[in-house]
Design a protein around this motif. Sequence first.
Motif, PDB file in Angstrom:
ATOM      1  N   THR A  17       0.712 -10.541   1.198  1.00  0.00           N
ATOM      2  CA  THR A  17       2.136 -10.729   0.934  1.00  0.00           C
ATOM      3  C   THR A  17       2.526 -12.200   1.023  1.00  0.00           C
ATOM      4  O   THR A  17       3.392 -12.672   0.290  1.00  0.00           O
ATOM      5  N   MET A  48      -2.381 -12.093  -7.773  1.00  0.00           N
ATOM      6  CA  MET A  48      -2.054 -12.031  -6.352  1.00  0.00           C
ATOM      7  C   MET A  48      -1.186 -10.805  -6.143  1.00  0.00           C
ATOM      8  O   MET A  48      -0.222 -10.596  -6.882  1.00  0.00           O
ATOM      9  N   VAL A  49      -1.531 -10.013  -5.158  1.00  0.00           N
ATOM     10  CA  VAL A  49      -0.844  -8.747  -4.932  1.00  0.00           C
ATOM     11  C   VAL A  49      -0.405  -8.661  -3.466  1.00  0.00           C
ATOM     12  O   VAL A  49      -1.114  -9.135  -2.586  1.00  0.00           O
ATOM     13  N   VAL A  50       0.751  -8.040  -3.236  1.00  0.00           N
ATOM     14  CA  VAL A  50       1.230  -7.858  -1.864  1.00  0.00           C
ATOM     15  C   VAL A  50       0.352  -6.863  -1.106  1.00  0.00           C
ATOM     16  O   VAL A  50      -0.408  -6.101  -1.697  1.00  0.00           O
ATOM     17  N   ASP A  51       0.460  -6.882   0.232  1.00  0.00           N
ATOM     18  CA  ASP A  51      -0.279  -5.949   1.086  1.00  0.00           C
ATOM     19  C   ASP A  51       0.323  -4.554   0.958  1.00  0.00           C
ATOM     20  O   ASP A  51       1.031  -4.091   1.860  1.00  0.00           O
ATOM     21  N   ASP A  52       0.085  -3.898  -0.128  1.00  0.00           N
ATOM     22  CA  ASP A  52       0.649  -2.578  -0.384  1.00  0.00           C
ATOM     23  C   ASP A  52      -0.449  -1.755  -1.032  1.00  0.00           C
ATOM     24  O   ASP A  52      -0.993  -2.124  -2.081  1.00  0.00           O
ATOM     25  N   GLU A  55      -0.051  -0.856  -4.782  1.00  0.00           N
ATOM     26  CA  GLU A  55      -0.165  -2.020  -5.666  1.00  0.00           C
ATOM     27  C   GLU A  55      -1.618  -2.480  -5.769  1.00  0.00           C
ATOM     28  O   GLU A  55      -2.099  -2.852  -6.841  1.00  0.00           O
ATOM     29  N   VAL A  80      -2.532  -3.723  10.788  1.00  0.00           N
ATOM     30  CA  VAL A  80      -1.971  -2.667   9.942  1.00  0.00           C
ATOM     31  C   VAL A  80      -1.586  -3.123   8.552  1.00  0.00           C
ATOM     32  O   VAL A  80      -1.460  -2.314   7.641  1.00  0.00           O
ATOM     33  N   ASP A  81      -1.390  -4.434   8.357  1.00  0.00           N
ATOM     34  CA  ASP A  81      -1.059  -4.890   7.004  1.00  0.00           C
ATOM     35  C   ASP A  81      -2.309  -5.109   6.158  1.00  0.00           C
ATOM     36  O   ASP A  81      -2.211  -5.475   4.997  1.00  0.00           O
ATOM     37  N   ASP A  82      -3.477  -4.909   6.730  1.00  0.00           N
ATOM     38  CA  ASP A  82      -4.725  -5.051   5.974  1.00  0.00           C
ATOM     39  C   ASP A  82      -5.101  -3.701   5.360  1.00  0.00           C
ATOM     40  O   ASP A  82      -5.659  -2.837   6.038  1.00  0.00           O
TER      41      ASP A  82
ATOM     42  N   VAL B  44       6.039  -8.391  -6.374  1.00  0.00           N
ATOM     43  CA  VAL B  44       4.902  -7.654  -5.817  1.00  0.00           C
ATOM     44  C   VAL B  44       3.559  -8.106  -6.390  1.00  0.00           C
ATOM     45  O   VAL B  44       2.521  -7.804  -5.817  1.00  0.00           O
ATOM     46  N   ARG B  46       1.540 -11.495  -8.787  1.00  0.00           N
ATOM     47  CA  ARG B  46       1.530 -12.675  -9.649  1.00  0.00           C
ATOM     48  C   ARG B  46       0.174 -12.718 -10.295  1.00  0.00           C
ATOM     49  O   ARG B  46      -0.824 -12.454  -9.647  1.00  0.00           O
ATOM     50  N   GLN B 201      -0.490  -8.343  17.461  1.00  0.00           N
ATOM     51  CA  GLN B 201      -0.010  -7.049  16.979  1.00  0.00           C
ATOM     52  C   GLN B 201       0.095  -6.029  18.101  1.00  0.00           C
ATOM     53  O   GLN B 201       1.033  -5.232  18.150  1.00  0.00           O
TER      54      GLN B 201
END
Lengths: 425, 425
Positions: A17, A48-52, A55, A80-82, B44, B46, B201
């Motif tokens: 992100t 480039m993509v967000v941590d989702d 996606e 957790v965002d990985d 979201v 690029r 975390q």
Amino acid sequence: VTGFHSAPRAALIAIGTELLADGRHDTNGVTLARILASIGIETVSRMMVVDDEQEIAVALEEASERVALVIATGGLGPTVDDVTREGASRAFHLELHPDERILAALRQRYAALGRTFSDLSARQALVPRGAEILSNAVGTAPGLLLARPHGRLVALLPGVPHEMESMMRDQLVARLTAAWPERPLLSRGIKVAGLTEVEVQTRLGDLLDPLLDQGGGPRRGSVTLLAAPGEVSVMFRGKDEQHLDEIHRQARVRIGDDIFTDDMEAALEAVVGQLLVSRGLTTAVAESCTGGMLAALLTRTPGSSRWFRQGWVTYSDESKISELGVDPELIRRHGAVSAQVADAMAKAARRRSGTDFGLSITGIAGPDGGTREKPVGIVYLSLADSGGSLATRHRFAGDREAIRLIACKTALERLRRRVLSVTPR
Amino acid sequence: VTGFHSAPRAALIAIGTELLADGRHDTNGVTLARILASIGIETVSRMMVVDDEQEIAVALEEASERVALVIATGGLGPTVDDVTREGASRAFHLELHPDERILAALRQRYAALGRTFSDLSARQALVPRGAEILSNAVGTAPGLLLARPHGRLVALLPGVPHEMESMMRDQLVARLTAAWPERPLLSRGIKVAGLTEVEVQTRLGDLLDPLLDQGGGPRRGSVTLLAAPGEVSVMFRGKDEQHLDEIHRQARVRIGDDIFTDDMEAALEAVVGQLLVSRGLTTAVAESCTGGMLAALLTRTPGSSRWFRQGWVTYSDESKISELGVDPELIRRHGAVSAQVADAMAKAARRRSGTDFGLSITGIAGPDGGTREKPVGIVYLSLADSGGSLATRHRFAGDREAIRLIACKTALERLRRRVLSVTPR
């Protein structure tokens, strides 16, 4: 090997992100595109993509349908965002399961570092069914390699640049060259110190024409000029090895001694270190405005104790006097930023450390402290050897950190030129 | 307004072979993501794509199926490698036709600049059927806005950064806020030293749940944890200011003094410098394995002469003895990499420079030089003040440059903690 394209093409996906929301640059993509080009694989897209999870899944799936090789970086850590593992699992319908060998290796690594191994840490051992594991020699998260239909490959690498790069170079490159032995993209390069980008291009002149897309005849390759503080890199790319070698040879003639290496991975400080070692010579440094950066560059290369002995960071006038024995009268008359003080610093560094050379930097890095006579960017360098010392005055442009770095690179280039004139042992 | 998602999400596509082959950074994407966040639209993904009609068509089509807003930049110029118009035409099955008003405006502009208007120049007047035209106030290539089913939008903007930005701010932003009247995306952050990503975390615990996509309730924002050598950054994002402020407040309570700043742009060394200045304190450093890097960090911030006086890079045993007066017997008995030598270095740096603190680093940065007792990554730090000195032993992981940087950041964090305990003047 691939079912759809003779020369494989690659798509890169950087996951995080922070790359989107914070506008951080994806340096991994630049590194990977360079390494891929060196083994003949052209990169046709970078994303480039967000941590989702969703996606990531869509990006992986779509990319793997378009090209033979997909390399994703990032999102393999323990927090957790990985969620890259989960994204790949969803994209390719491969269940995740914990890998016992990774778990054991992780436990061992955490124990060796005296860190607690938790459930979060254990997430790094999850592996999509059938994936090959790429071990991480310098960090915790392993990489993963997925074989897809028609010989296509999807690699998931860690986002930490040095972990990614070591895994790519030590493990993945061999796998890729085995899968795709064609080498359609060749490159030759030179790295130049002491000239600007425009000066380099002017010296090369019409030599570049056959590599440029001039709207006329067939293009035989490509050329890239890339400027970094104090250095310019020129990379020639093409398919005709003989032609490239000829261009490379002529470029060396036209630019001459300002070329410090043909190895695009070699830093100026490493080249200087090797030159010193080859002649059995040593150096010491004395720095003011660069505040230790020159010494830090000279000690960046492993084994630097063979050519570097010691350095002084004499940031205040008092320290120049007490540590290097600079005459206070010299500072009073000419100022701390002067050829005279640079000479005194270089000589003292050489004398006190008993090295062959003494290299000094004193200047005004800014943004404040400039005067009309000595504006921001004014830097004096001096190099002392058994014959005495010679100071030079420079005016560098850029912000504080750029001025400091250019000053260091210029000092290193002066040392390189001097060492070159010494006959090797 | 959109048929599929309450808050619109954006995908950005940067078109240009130079972005892939030469590793140039796509600065347009960074600018656009920032502007979109300010009007409440999250980016979201690029992507960077080569100048290839088919690659561009696939990228546009896939992106417009995923998100409500696609903005592509570049490839709208007059030369043969500018094929974004053709790519869009292919992606959405919209014929290209020359627009008379654009042609007239282009002719007028070329005449005013004294440039020849050719067939190539006329390519810039080609428009996919039904596209809305965004005029270019500062350049030649107009932008194009395509309305897609379900209220989705696809914008094609020029690649020249100032042309792109003026078209975005002056024309497109108004169109987007009319289509999607959203609140801006806000952010809060903390930067932490001395803890790992997992430790951060763990301390934050369930605090992050409302910002995470846990597959359950509605997501109220996003969170990013980012580890750099010796530091961890946490960024919270969302649209509810009160909620974000509350999370930020609780994060500060849970993590406490390990937070060194809330300013995501502030480096640890700058924070330490400001703390020293606020208390009228100064420091000196003595380094071995970090070879000047600690001094270079401390002098990176403008005005650092207020807190930093001088440094010693004592890379060899001899220089530790001659410059810092370290007892040779201490080195013989304990080794140069030891708590005893670190203490002696820190005390000497403080005493010789007359500063309030002396900070020292001695260790094995590798890749060679490790032993069983003192493997690569072992580093001793010592901090000396008027009460004496205290050395600590650390084991850092990573390659040579990472170990050196983590050692410096850990030393800076020790100094920060010590300075915090001093009452401000």
